[in-house]
Structure formats: C-alpha cells, structure tokens
Scaffold this active site. Structure first.
Site, PDB file in Angstrom:
ATOM      1  N   ASP A   1      11.684   9.344  -9.774  1.00 36.71           N
ATOM      2  CA  ASP A   1      11.660   9.063  -8.611  1.00 36.71           C
ATOM      3  C   ASP A   1      12.418   7.604  -8.832  1.00 36.71           C
ATOM      4  O   ASP A   1      12.132   6.453  -8.240  1.00 36.71           O
ATOM      5  CB  ASP A   1      10.295   8.629  -7.938  1.00 36.71           C
ATOM      6  CG  ASP A   1      10.677   8.345  -6.322  1.00 36.71           C
ATOM      7  OD1 ASP A   1      11.689   8.593  -5.855  1.00 36.71           O
ATOM      8  OD2 ASP A   1       9.524   7.816  -5.767  1.00 36.71           O
TER       9      ASP A   1
ATOM     10  N   GLN B   1       0.767  -1.228  -0.035  1.00 39.64           N
ATOM     11  CA  GLN B   1       0.078  -0.052  -0.061  1.00 39.64           C
ATOM     12  C   GLN B   1       0.866   1.274  -0.117  1.00 39.64           C
ATOM     13  O   GLN B   1       1.877   1.307   0.733  1.00 39.64           O
ATOM     14  CB  GLN B   1      -1.061  -0.167   1.131  1.00 39.64           C
ATOM     15  CG  GLN B   1      -1.984  -1.099   1.071  1.00 39.64           C
ATOM     16  CD  GLN B   1      -3.027  -0.892   2.338  1.00 39.64           C
ATOM     17  OE1 GLN B   1      -2.411  -1.171   3.581  1.00 39.64           O
ATOM     18  NE2 GLN B   1      -4.058  -0.843   2.328  1.00 39.64           N
ATOM     19  N   GLY B   2       0.622   2.224  -1.086  1.00 43.63           N
ATOM     20  CA  GLY B   2       1.286   3.480  -0.923  1.00 43.63           C
ATOM     21  C   GLY B   2       0.391   4.580  -0.862  1.00 43.63           C
ATOM     22  O   GLY B   2      -0.789   4.514  -0.659  1.00 43.63           O
ATOM     23  N   GLY B   3       0.861   5.760  -1.285  1.00 43.37           N
ATOM     24  CA  GLY B   3       0.142   7.033  -1.264  1.00 43.37           C
ATOM     25  C   GLY B   3      -0.601   7.266  -2.190  1.00 43.37           C
ATOM     26  O   GLY B   3      -1.717   7.956  -2.116  1.00 43.37           O
ATOM     27  N   GLN B   4      -0.625   6.342  -3.287  1.00 40.13           N
ATOM     28  CA  GLN B   4      -1.548   6.559  -4.473  1.00 40.13           C
ATOM     29  C   GLN B   4      -2.478   5.425  -4.621  1.00 40.13           C
ATOM     30  O   GLN B   4      -3.357   5.489  -5.487  1.00 40.13           O
ATOM     31  CB  GLN B   4      -0.627   6.782  -5.825  1.00 40.13           C
ATOM     32  CG  GLN B   4       0.130   7.791  -5.741  1.00 40.13           C
ATOM     33  CD  GLN B   4       1.021   7.995  -7.120  1.00 40.13           C
ATOM     34  OE1 GLN B   4       0.597   7.343  -8.287  1.00 40.13           O
ATOM     35  NE2 GLN B   4       2.267   8.592  -7.025  1.00 40.13           N
ATOM     36  N   GLY B   5      -2.349   4.229  -3.795  1.00 39.81           N
ATOM     37  CA  GLY B   5      -3.314   3.114  -4.033  1.00 39.81           C
ATOM     38  C   GLY B   5      -2.623   1.800  -3.217  1.00 39.81           C
ATOM     39  O   GLY B   5      -1.789   1.840  -2.638  1.00 39.81           O
TER      40      GLY B   5
END
Length: 747
Positions: free
Chosen positions: A550, A433-437
């Site tokens: 990135d 899980q990350g900041g975008q989904g």
C-alpha cells in the site's frame, strides 16, 4: 368515643384528597402533547409535522423548515425536492428517501440508457441539514462494480471509492459487505453535498442472469442488510431510506440564548450536537412534549403513569412539577419526603436500634471494601495474564530469550507504562484513527516521544504469525523506515510502540501545507531516492523480503530533518526467498493500486514498483493521485501522466517549481523512470534495486554534472548505492508463510 370519631374524620378527609389527586392526574395524562403551533396542521398522511417544521404559512420557524404536503407523494421539503418519511424531535433527524445510482445492461450486454448511473444531494452551506454520518453508510453492490463518492463538508472536500467483485452467487455471503458482491464505506461528518456514481468493468454478459446492474447508494445502515438476492432485485428499487441531521440556526447555545429569536421553550434545555454549527432543544427531566414551542414541554404526572412509584400500603404519591414525592399515610412515619415509611414505634428504642444498625453497617462496609480491593487486584492480575497469553506473549518471550532470534532490542512494555505515557489514552493525544486502530502520541519515562498504536481487533487464530511479524519489524534497522520499539500484550488488544515522526506526511508536503520549508527540486530528488532505497531494502536486503502493498504519499512520513520514513505496514506481506509472487484478496488504495495485481490478485515486487511510480508522478506534477477536478478519463494521476508523456505534453503538466529549478534533462530522466514504473505490463517495470540506483545516480550527476558517465562511474554508483541507507540486517529471522496476517499499521 370522641377519639374514635376524630380518627374516622381524618381518614375520610385523606381518602377524599386521594380521589381528587387521582382524578386530576388522570385528566393531565389524557391531554395529548402539542406538536405544531396552534391552529396549524400537525400531520400529512402518516407523517407527524412538529414545529419548527410546518406545512402552512406561519407554521414553520424559517425557510429551512418549510414543508409541503402532497397526499400522493407525501411530505416534500419546499425548494429541495426531498421526500420526508419521518421527523424526529428527540434525535434531531429526518428520514428521507434517497435515489439509487444504477448502471444496467440488457441480456445482449448493451448498456441501458433509460436509468441514471449518478445521483447527487445538495443541502447548501448554511442550511439546517447535514447528512448523518452516524446513521448512514456509502454502499456499492454488484459482481463487477466500482463506484465513486465525492462530497463537500462545511470545511473541506473529499473523494472515496468502493469496489465490489464476485464471479458466482455461491461466493457471496449474506449479511457480509466486505467486497464480495457488496462493499461499504463510512462517510465523514458535516456532509452538505455529495455525488455518487456506479460503474462496471465489463458489460455483465457473463453474470447477467444474477447481476444485470451495478449499484451505488447512501442508506440508513440499520435499514439495509445485504443478501445475494440484492444483486438482481435492487434494479427494481428507485430509492432507499437515508437520514439527515438538523439543528436550529448557526450558533451554539451559549451565544443563541441571548438572541431574541431563541426558540427553546419553557421547561426545556439547549444543547449543542456534535459536528453541527447550530443547537437543539430537549425537555427537562420530568417533562414531555415539543421543546421548540413556548409551552410545549408539559409536566409528566408520574403518579398516574406509574402507580408503583410509592408503596401503596404505607405511602401516598404526590405529583410535583418535574417529578413526584411520597408522603406517609396516617399511622406511619419516615424521613422528610416519605421515601421510607414504617409503622410508628416507641422513640426510646430508635436510638439503640440506629446505633446497632450503624455499627453493623460500618463493619460490613469496611470488610467489603477491603475484600473488594483484594479481589479486584487479583482479578486484574489474572486478566492481564489471560490477555498476555492470548496475545502471544509466551511465544514472544520465547523469541526474545532465543539467542538465534537476535531480537534483544524489542521491549515488552507493561500497560501502566503506556497508560502513563498517553495520559490514560486521552483523546487529546490522538494523532489519527483508521480502519485498524487508533494512534496516540506519548512520552516514555526516559523522555522519548513515541507513537502508541491501539488496535481495534485481534485475530486469535493468527497469533504466531503476528508475533513473528513483530519480531521481523523489530529487526528492520533502516534510517528511512519507521522503527518498531516494542509492544504491550497484557491488554485486551495488543499495543504497538513506534518512534515518533514529527513533520506529517509527504502528501501534505506535496500539496503545499508546509510553507516554511519549500519543496525544491533537490529535496524532491533526495526524498524519492530515500523512499526507493527503503523499498529496495525491504524487497531485497532484508533476510525475508517484505512487500508493503500500500505504497502511497500518505504513508511516507517526514522526520525533523525532512527525511523520508516509510510507515504503515497494515497490508504488508512477507514472502520466502524462493517465491515469485503471492495470491491474496486485493488490498490497496485507488490511484496507487497496480492494475495487473487488481486483475489477477497475484502480488509481486513489481506491484510495489507501480505504486512507487505514482509517488514519482505526484512529486513531478504536484497533484494528488486521484482528483475530481480532472476529466473522467484522467481522474487517475497515473493515466493523466502517461497520456501527457505519450502526447509530448510533459512540460505542460510539470509543477512550476520543478520547471524553475530542475534541468530539462534531469526532469526527463525522472519522468522516463516514472513511466517505466507505471508500465501496465509488470515484467517491463524495473526492480526497486534498479529504481534506487537510477535515482541515486541522478542525484550524483546533479551534484557533479561534469563527471563522465562511463562504465567506471556506473560501477562506482553500484558500489556506493548501499551506503546512504545505513541498513543492518540480522543474521537469523523467523520464517512466515504466505498467508500471514497484515503487519502492524501506522494509520
């Protein structure tokens, strides 16, 4: 006459019992719930002190809950110097005051030394307390601020940072904490210890009037709403509210209940809170009080607290342990517990009425069920069509049907296929899980293992750019770039489907998490050559240059043969061929971010080269890009590496396996290339094409060291350098503007 007198007598007896019940209910409701042990103080100032906590000997459960009461400073945890402002039995939480880290300057730009720029909190392993990750956030405030947050959980240690920049007050948005004057980061669960530090890039001389300080703190998120005034007024605040979670012991309920020191009292239940090694207690439904005392949970008299529980005209409310029941008054009848009372009727008519009602209800239920199925199916179809159009489905279909687009390999999945592939997005299928989904592992109907990315949000104003970027990614055909297989647009947010890469990230590999396949010097050279080839392809060979922005070892995946696969285009930008740079908000990761890009906000292909240089240094040294174990000046691996090379200490820091297997001249050649990539002046860095050629040449020389390194050989390297990447580029692609949304992410 006798019948009338008997009826009056029965009514008198019943009314007498009603009075007795009302009087007893009122008495029960008037008893205050016991919070502390008998003969123990239950309050210090405005703070209630419920057991298992206590402020006197014999009043607390154990040393974890021993408090002291100072009427000048309030409630303090004995031995830990933590100021407590509230204790919650129901939530298992403590409200405390946490110090703010400041770095302040005076009007002349001189650093003030009478304040602390770092703060820490230690709860020690095995204690009853952890920092609440659901209630708190890590925040940095300032117009020239960067801060570090280092911590330890019960299982691991970690480091993260927060960057906040602004040039004037009008640029700051009240209530927004996204990097302009304020930034915030979520904290991990199970946090037992942390330190935080606030720093400034300059001396604030230009912005002193409205921002004399840089700040860093952990705060209860619903108690802090950023405003422009905070840039100046936070310097007057020594501490802010923070929340700790607490639990009993170090065992789960199943094990603790058999122990003699189990503390859940009568009429209570035990439960295991998330991310905690201990347990908590709560009163059963219908009871209230302190569940940690033997008789702390007392029955709630529902009849006295809520007189509308029963129909006053036909029913009598009767309190019972843990609940209540209604009984029918004289002259009324109903079911066994009086939940529905009605005037008595002739029983000969009851059967006919019941049959008629039952038949009518059966017809209504059957008709309603059939109608609801039809309506639900139509609503689902209509909702999917709405999502499909909103997510750019019509535009993507137009691209798919266009002969010039040449994107026939892109597949449009339906939502049922992906629900089946991921077992209805089962939590056991989550890969990360990350900041975008959220990323799920799934299996398609044809047996292929894939990765399904479920985004958190969708920007309806950027749908055209999103679809164009999906088309571009679908056309990338490079064996060292993770392949986009297709997407689903008939859900609330788009679902993206990628090939599955099984062997984790290069970061895990470098840090020794794979013992079955050692990271030899040959493998390191092959991996960096594959990565460089992929980025050269994205920069120069693709029909529209793509800048990943990135680049880091956690975004490099390894397939079943341990070949590198470039992933995570979440912050990427595509750029037309005639453009030399693009201007954006700064995106990237501490330790990998190009300092020149950070200062100017202008991103070029040389910014990716700098990040690639950090990966080269990681593979040479075998350490992370940011490490809290190194000195303050060399926390950054790039700085540490360059200093060591310039001081002629390269072979003192090289990984032992590299020293063992690699030739000295090969190591020096790769180190020199890494140093060129990490040059602070972007113009002096090589291009990704030059980097790829030098690495491929190093591999070839390693395999054939006796070959003459003459001009013909150099030309030969230039001719074969393309072959290992086996890339194919479509003839036509849709053009994206500079300000497109980020490409899809693999986080």
């Amino acid at each position: 006459m006798v019948g009338a007198m008997g009826f009056q007598y029965l009514m008198l007896v019943q009314l007498t019992w009603v009075g007795v019940l009302l009087i007893s209910g009122t008495g029960a409701a008037g008893v205050a719930a016991q919070l502390a042990r008998p003969n123990c103080p239950d309050r210090c100032g405005d703070v209630e002190i419920p057991f298992p906590f206590g402020i006197a000997e014999g009043c607390y459960l154990n040393g974890n809950f021993n408090l002291s009461c100072d009427h000048s400073s309030g409630v303090v945890h004995t031995g830990r110097n933590i100021n407590i402002t509230n204790i919650s039995i129901e939530e298992g939480q403590l409200d405390i005051s946490m110090y703010v880290a400041h770095q302040c300057f005076d009007e002349s730009g001189f650093l003030q030394t009478n304040i602390k720029s770092n703060r820490s909190l230690s709860l020690t392993a095995g204690s009853a307390f952890t920092v609440s990750y659901t209630q708190n956030v890590f925040v940095a405030v300032g117009c020239d601020t960067y801060s570090y947050f280092n911590g330890f959980t019960s299982n691991d240690s970690f480091s993260m940072g927060c960057l906040s920049r602004c040039t004037n007050i009008p640029g700051v948005v009240d209530g927004s904490c996204s990097g302009l004057g304020c930034c915030k980061v979520e904290i991990p669960p199970g946090l037992k210890y942390f330190t935080l530090e606030a720093f400034s890039f300059g001396n604030h001389s230009e912005i002193w009037s409205f921002n004399p300080c840089s700040y860093a703190f952990v705060v209860k998120q619903d108690q802090f709403n950023f405003s422009a005034d905070d840039l100046y007024t936070l310097k007057d605040k020594e501490a802010l509210p923070m929340v700790l979670d607490w639990a009993i012991g170090d065992e789960i309920c199943e094990n603790a209940q058999s122990n003699s020191n189990f503390v859940c009292g009568g009429n209570s239940t035990c439960y295991d809170p998330e991310n905690s090694s201990g347990y908590r207690c709560k009163c059963k439904l219908g009871y209230d009080g302190n569940p940690y005392l033997r008789d702390g949970c007392q029955d709630i008299d529902e009849c006295s607290k809520n007189l509308d529980n029963c129909d006053k005209e036909t029913q009598l409310c009767n309190n019972s342990p843990g609940g209540f029941y209604c009984s029918c008054l004289e002259g009324y009848e109903g079911d066994y517990n009086g939940t529905s009372c009605h005037a008595k009727v002739n029983k000969s008519n009851v059967i006919n009425i019941a049959l008629g009602i039952s038949f009518g209800l059966l017809v209504l239920l059957a008709g309603g069920w059939w109608s609801s199925k039809v309506v639900k199916k139509r609503r689902m179809i209509r909702q999917k069509n709405i999502f499909f159009k909103r997510n750019g489905g019509l535009l993507l279909q137009q691209q798919l049907s266009s002969h010039e687009a040449n994107v026939e390999n892109t597949k449009l999945f339906n939502s049922k296929d992906l629900e089946k592939a991921t077992d209805h997005f089962n939590v056991n299928r989550i890969l990360g899980q990350g900041g975008q989904g959220t990323v799920y592992k799934g299996m398609l109907a044809d047996g292929r293992i894939v990765v399904v990315k479920k985004s958190k949000v969708v920007d309806e104003g950027k749908l055209k750019e999103f679809i164009n970027e999906v088309v571009i990614l679908s056309q990338i055909n490079h064996r060292n770039v993770v392949k986009l297989i297709g997407c689903c647009l008939e859900t609330e947010v788009p679902l993206l489907v990628y090939e599955y890469v099984p062997n984790g990230t290069l970061s895990q590999y470098v840090n020794g998490q794979n013992e079955e396949f050692p990271l030899t010097w040959d493998i390191r050279l092959r991996i960096v050559a594959e990565i460089a080839g992929a980025f050269f392809y994205l920069h120069s060979v693709a029909s529209i240059p793509i800048y990943p922005r990135d680049i880091k070892s956690t975004n490099i995946l390894l397939d079943d043969k341990y070949r590198a696969k470039v992933a995570d285009f979440g912050t990427s930008r595509s750029i037309t061929i005639d453009q030399t740079h693009l201007t954006t908000l700064v995106h990237g990761t501490f330790g990998h971010l190009d300092p020149e890009y950070f200062q100017s906000s202008q991103f070029t292909e040389k910014s990716d080269v700098y990040s690639f240089g950090v990966i080269l240094a990681e593979l040479l040294i075998g350490e992370k890009a940011i490490s809290s174990t190194r000195t303050q000046e060399s926390k950054s691996l790039a700085t540490y590496f360059i200093q060591s090379v310039e001081e002629n200490n390269l072979f003192d820091i090289i990984d032992s396996q590299v020293l063992k297997e690699g030739k000295k001249e090969e190591i020096i050649a790769v180190a020199k290339l890494a140093k060129r990539c990490l040059d602070l002046n972007g113009k002096k860095r090589p291009t990704m094409r030059e980097v790829a050629m030098e690495l491929e040449k190093a591999r070839m020389l390693q395999k054939a060291p006796k070959l003459q390194q003459n001009y013909e050989e150099h030309e030969y390297v230039q001719e074969v350098v393309y072959k290992p990447w086996e890339a194919s580029t479509p003839s036509t692609m849709s053009t994206l503007s500079i300000d497109t949304q980020p490409l899809v992410s693999f986080q």
